[in-house]
Design a protein around this motif. Structure first.
Motif, short mmCIF file in Angstrom:
data_model
loop_
_atom_site.label_atom_id
_atom_site.label_comp_id
_atom_site.label_asym_id
_atom_site.label_seq_id
_atom_site.Cartn_x
_atom_site.Cartn_y
_atom_site.Cartn_z
N ILE A 92 1.97 4.08 -10.77
CA ILE A 92 3.05 3.09 -10.81
C ILE A 92 4.16 3.47 -9.84
O ILE A 92 4.67 2.63 -9.08
N ASP A 93 4.53 4.75 -9.86
CA ASP A 93 5.67 5.20 -9.06
C ASP A 93 5.34 5.32 -7.57
O ASP A 93 6.09 4.85 -6.72
N LYS A 94 4.21 5.95 -7.25
CA LYS A 94 3.88 6.18 -5.84
C LYS A 94 3.54 4.90 -5.10
O LYS A 94 3.82 4.77 -3.90
N LEU A 95 2.94 3.94 -5.81
CA LEU A 95 2.59 2.67 -5.17
C LEU A 95 3.63 1.59 -5.43
O LEU A 95 3.49 0.47 -4.92
N ARG A 96 4.64 1.93 -6.23
CA ARG A 96 5.70 0.95 -6.55
C ARG A 96 5.08 -0.39 -6.96
O ARG A 96 5.36 -1.45 -6.40
N LEU A 97 4.25 -0.35 -7.98
CA LEU A 97 3.47 -1.51 -8.37
C LEU A 97 4.33 -2.62 -8.97
O LEU A 97 5.19 -2.38 -9.82
N THR A 98 4.07 -3.83 -8.52
CA THR A 98 4.63 -5.02 -9.17
C THR A 98 3.82 -5.31 -10.42
O THR A 98 2.75 -4.72 -10.64
N ASP A 99 4.29 -6.24 -11.25
CA ASP A 99 3.53 -6.62 -12.44
C ASP A 99 2.15 -7.17 -12.06
O ASP A 99 1.16 -6.90 -12.73
#
Length: 309
Positions: free
Chosen positions: A148-155
């Motif tokens: 989640i953090d490294k790829l800065r995932l959207t919903d």
């Protein structure tokens, strides 16, 4: 026949037999509709319970045993993570975010496996820099904070990852892989030992390697299937399937340091996955548009974040 060519032919025959002999070929009159099932433009292999060879599969990895084993392993993993302070509390906003996305996705899983309506779904988040997530048989999901953090995932991108992992469980890939690994391992050992005894030369390494490559091939096929089934589920749940393309572009940036050789990897290359998703966008986008109640041509462009290196 020249003895050299005779032995070469025998080796090739043994390799083929070792990698294919564990599965009985369907009779000619049973082959139609056995190779794939198409749902709204997405082709998948039928669940093995409806195929030749399911008897071996049930012996090698019975459903009840696989689900029970998965439940025990998941519970043990969560317990250990909690003891070590790696299990993110339920009150954490990221956990709530994951569970809210899952609640939208789960109702659309049943069309790919009717058993999913009885699954005891769980969603948890683990503190780890690893870029990973998984869904065990029975609907036991875990995300790592790293992905989640490294790829800065959207919903939408979280939904693409979650749908992909859920699809593995829905299509019983883990159970199939366990059965296939057991079957090909046994076949390659038997075939290699028999051929070695006949030729007077140890060829077990060749037959075992062929068996391993066959299992890797199955795994790559399963990854392709999970990509599309996962995006189908996500799109029906109101998440933009174009997020799958953004996700793999982000993964490509993260993996610029190097990637395993395609032939020996259990995952297709990122460019191949993106191409497959793009080729099915004419199927996936209408599902998403319908969930939003708008025509496809009224959908706004997909907006993502830039992955951090």
């Amino acid at each position: 026949m020249n003895p050299f060519f005779k032995r070469s032919a025998a080796v090739m025959f043994a390799v083929c037999a070792a990698t294919q002999g564990a599965y009985a070929a369907p009779r000619q009159d049973e082959r139609p509709n056995q190779d794939q099932v198409v749902q709204d433009g997405i082709a998948v292999k039928p669940l093995n319970r409806n195929r030749i060879g399911s008897v071996w599969r049930d012996i090698a990895a019975p459903e009840e045993a696989v689900n029970e084993q998965a439940a025990q392993q998941y519970l043990a993993l969560m317990s250990k993570a909690k003891q070590e302070g790696a299990l993110v509390p339920e009150s954490d906003p990221q956990v709530q975010r994951l569970r809210a996305i899952a609640r939208r996705i789960i109702p659309n899983t049943i069309r790919w496996n009717q058993d999913a309506q009885q699954w005891k779904w769980q969603v948890n988040l683990l503190k780890s820099d690893e870029v990973n997530a998984f869904c065990m048989p029975g609907g036991r999901i875990a995300f790592y904070t790293g992905i989640i953090d490294k790829l800065r995932l959207t919903d939408d991108e979280i939904a693409a990852v979650m749908g992909h992992e859920i699809a593995h469980a829905l299509r019983e890939h883990g159970r199939d892989r366990q059965s296939k690994a057991t079957a090909t391992g046994l076949a390659s050992q038997l075939g290699g030992a028999a051929l070695s005894a006949w030729l007077g030369v140890d060829v077990r390494g060749a037959t075992n390697a062929a068996g391993q490559l066959l299992v890797l091939k199955f795994s790559r096929d399963e990854e392709r299937e999970a990509d599309l089934v996962g995006l189908d589920i996500a799109a029906r749940s109101g998440f933009d399937p174009r997020a799958g393309i953004a996700l793999w572009n982000k993964m490509a940036v993260l993996n610029q340091s190097g990637a395993p050789i395609e032939l020996l990897s259990t995952h297709p290359g990122g460019s191949e996955r993106i191409e497959q998703i793009e080729n099915h966008m004419n199927v996936l986008l209408p599902l998403y548009a319908r969930s939003k109640g708008v025509p496809v041509d009224r959908l706004p462009p997909y907006r993502s974040n830039v992955a951090q290196r």
